[in-house]
Motif scaffolding. Sequence first.
Motif, short mmCIF file in Angstrom:
data_model
loop_
_atom_site.label_atom_id
_atom_site.label_comp_id
_atom_site.label_asym_id
_atom_site.label_seq_id
_atom_site.Cartn_x
_atom_site.Cartn_y
_atom_site.Cartn_z
N MET A 90 44.62 34.72 30.69
CA MET A 90 43.30 35.34 30.67
C MET A 90 42.46 34.92 29.47
O MET A 90 41.23 35.02 29.51
CB MET A 90 43.44 36.87 30.62
N ASP A 93 39.33 32.97 29.87
CA ASP A 93 38.38 33.45 30.86
C ASP A 93 37.81 34.79 30.41
O ASP A 93 38.38 35.85 30.67
CB ASP A 93 39.08 33.60 32.22
N ARG A 96 37.36 37.55 33.09
CA ARG A 96 38.60 38.21 33.51
C ARG A 96 39.08 39.18 32.44
O ARG A 96 39.56 40.27 32.76
CB ARG A 96 39.68 37.15 33.81
N TYR A 99 37.02 42.38 32.79
CA TYR A 99 37.49 43.23 33.88
C TYR A 99 38.82 43.90 33.52
O TYR A 99 39.05 45.07 33.83
CB TYR A 99 37.64 42.42 35.16
N TYR A 100 39.70 43.15 32.89
CA TYR A 100 41.00 43.70 32.49
C TYR A 100 40.81 44.93 31.60
O TYR A 100 41.44 45.97 31.80
CB TYR A 100 41.79 42.61 31.76
N TYR A 156 38.98 40.42 40.82
CA TYR A 156 39.58 40.78 39.55
C TYR A 156 40.49 41.99 39.60
O TYR A 156 40.91 42.50 38.57
CB TYR A 156 38.46 41.03 38.53
#
Length: 439
Positions: A90, A93, A96, A99-100, A156
């Motif tokens: 991750m 990115d 990402r 979103y995590y 995601y």
Amino acid sequence: MGVLKKRRTLLRRTGARWVAKLIMAALVVVFPMTASVNASQVPPEGPETRSVLFVGNNWDGTVDIIDPEDFTRLGRIHVIPDLEERRQAMVTDPVRVGYYLAIRQLVGEGNDQYVDDMFTSRDGRYLYVSRPSLADVVGIDLRTREIVWRVPMEGYRSDHMAMSPDGTRLLVSDSTARKVHVIDPAEGRKVGKFESGDSPHENNYSSDGKRIFHASIGHVWTPADQPALDSTKGDRWFQIVDAGTNEVIKRLDIGEILEEHGYKGYSPAVRPMALSPDEKTAYLQLSFFHGFVEFDLENEKPLRLAHLPVSEEARNTPREQYLLDSAHHGLAMNPEGTKLCVAGTMSDYAAIVDRETFEYKLFPKVDKPYWATNSADGQYCFVSASGDDSVVVLDYDTEQEVTRISVGDHPQRMRMGVIRHDYVKHLPGAEHSDPAKRP
């Protein structure tokens, strides 16, 4: 333990949760989220397999394997052995990563979500797990506990799944991509997909495997929960899909249909659902509704609404503080089709409801129940108490609570599956049988 969790949850709902909602809203603007139980889902026992209950412990990334006869734990397996590898992937990115972190603060109430749903292969060799925070589905060898394949989502976050009656197709909702993926679990690869609304959610196969009953729930993470702002929640559809072609046969707006029949002000977001044995009637939980809708699938109209009790605490809780818009989240029906088992999420109870009269028996002090599923023989309903890390066992016939099973951190989804007899003795984390716990 339950009191501490409740206090912690309340703080998250009123504090960090609002920050996460703003983060997620910003992500939607910059990076649009739209990208280019039934009995049939329970695999039968065979000569080399036994029926067991799989409990997904969402926050600690483990799955407990429970003996459905004496209610002891046969083992506990970790389903995120590749966690560091996934985190490293991750780093490059930023979307990402965003979103995590948003999933952690919003959907996970400050915790990463590592187990949402799970099913087993019919031969009892493999467990398939959707891992929301890691946006994937993995196949795990139940003997070695190693990952044998991994299918990433286009979006995601991964969510609810379903297994076809013959075990050859696995559905997984891709939460932020407005679609459901069809996976060949034997090979660990995508073989199809179908369109959904915003936040694809629940999936169920018909008993003959020819149809899929699917629902999307919209943007449950937004603070726009008042009826006047309902249109901001996105597309929320109840769909019937041809399982052979992946074509959407019907797409219904349940809220609109309810209003046409005199039931005004109800959300169109269908949550968990249960189907009658003849699959002519669906029982649908809706966002913010403390109860369920009896819905005629043939004539596409509501028949009755079951209004279940609302606790004083829930009555005084603003909609914005509902857990992902879930007044109730968990619904099952006994094999005879005479009773329903309900998880009263915001009111902290489970209930067994007579299907004909809607009379009910409540089982109080179930801390944040979030799923309901039947034992393979249909005798019991298992309700996950995610707030105090336990599973409540209810007997349909006697309408009595049988016992409570201690499990891992924040149990949510539970599924009946099978495991090979010769695998059981090698499972880590087993408990010894307690005769006092037997029904």
